[in-house]
Design an enzyme around this catalytic site. Structure first.
Site, PDB file in Angstrom:
ATOM      1  N   ARG A 223       1.014 -10.027  14.990  1.00  0.00           N
ATOM      2  CA  ARG A 223       1.404 -11.422  15.248  1.00  0.00           C
ATOM      3  C   ARG A 223       2.835 -11.544  15.727  1.00  0.00           C
ATOM      4  O   ARG A 223       3.200 -12.537  16.344  1.00  0.00           O
ATOM      5  CB  ARG A 223       1.109 -12.285  14.025  1.00  0.00           C
ATOM      6  CG  ARG A 223      -0.398 -12.455  13.808  1.00  0.00           C
ATOM      7  CD  ARG A 223      -0.726 -13.319  12.623  1.00  0.00           C
ATOM      8  NE  ARG A 223      -0.129 -12.882  11.389  1.00  0.00           N
ATOM      9  CZ  ARG A 223      -0.701 -12.050  10.512  1.00  0.00           C
ATOM     10  NH1 ARG A 223      -1.901 -11.575  10.732  1.00  0.00           N
ATOM     11  NH2 ARG A 223      -0.073 -11.709   9.409  1.00  0.00           N
TER      12      ARG A 223
ATOM     13  N   GLU B 289       2.093  -3.719  -0.504  1.00  0.00           N
ATOM     14  CA  GLU B 289       1.712  -4.026  -1.884  1.00  0.00           C
ATOM     15  C   GLU B 289       0.930  -2.865  -2.499  1.00  0.00           C
ATOM     16  O   GLU B 289       0.945  -2.653  -3.694  1.00  0.00           O
ATOM     17  CB  GLU B 289       0.799  -5.271  -1.953  1.00  0.00           C
ATOM     18  CG  GLU B 289       1.295  -6.494  -1.247  1.00  0.00           C
ATOM     19  CD  GLU B 289       0.982  -6.502   0.244  1.00  0.00           C
ATOM     20  OE1 GLU B 289      -0.192  -6.445   0.631  1.00  0.00           O
ATOM     21  OE2 GLU B 289       1.934  -6.553   1.030  1.00  0.00           O
TER      22      GLU B 289
END
Length: 173
Positions: free
Chosen positions: A61, A98
């Site tokens: 993006r 994460e």
């Protein structure tokens, strides 16, 4: 250009990609030509006083936001890709996810020493991807003028994790 409420164009998806996350989906904004143009114009306006030679954006993006912003501002665009996606010699940088680590790359010749660079992405959360992109720019001996994002999640430590850089955002949650 007519003002657009950009927050109305962001779709919120609960529990994606994992429980407890409220994912900010920019695809409705991107498909709305007026909203997309307005968003890029707002980003351009916020960057107009900065000095920079290039825009660098991480996949995917960051490409979608960074390339039209580069076009709008009349500068070049440099993609930062995941490992193994760029065809020429690269500089690599690892960053924490994460759930582990990943590697980003930039072409060795993409940034000349001393060039001023604007790092652009769609969203600033913890600053992991953007931080890795900043480190790649600096490893290539570029100078980071600022970090610019369409969306900033102010309740996460992204801005704090990038405190040595100017951070600019258009939409805040």
């Amino acid at each position: 250009m007519e003002k657009v409420n950009l927050k109305e164009k962001i779709r919120i998806i609960p529990d994606f990609p994992q429980p407890g996350i409220l994912f900010k989906d920019v695809t409705p904004l991107l498909k709305d030509a007026k909203a997309f143009a307005y968003a890029i114009d707002q980003m351009a306006s916020k960057c107009s006083s900065l000095e920079f030679d290039l825009i660098v954006g991480p996949e995917a993006r960051g490409f979608v936001i960074g390339a039209p912003l580069a076009y709008r501002l009349g500068v070049g665009f440099v993609p930062v890709r995941k490992k193994g996606k760029l065809p020429a010699a690269t500089i690599q940088g690892e960053y924490k996810l994460e759930y582990g680590f990943d590697v980003l790359e930039i072409h060795q010749d993409a940034i000349q020493p001393g060039q001023k660079v604007l790092v652009v992405d769609d969203l600033l959360a913890t600053g992991g991807t953007i931080g890795a992109t900043v480190r790649l720019v600096e490893k290539a001996q570029g100078i980071v003028s600022a970090v610019v994002c369409l969306i900033e999640l102010t309740y996460l430590p992204g801005r704090q994790n990038l405190k040595e850089y100017e951070v600019i955002s258009v939409i805040q949650y």
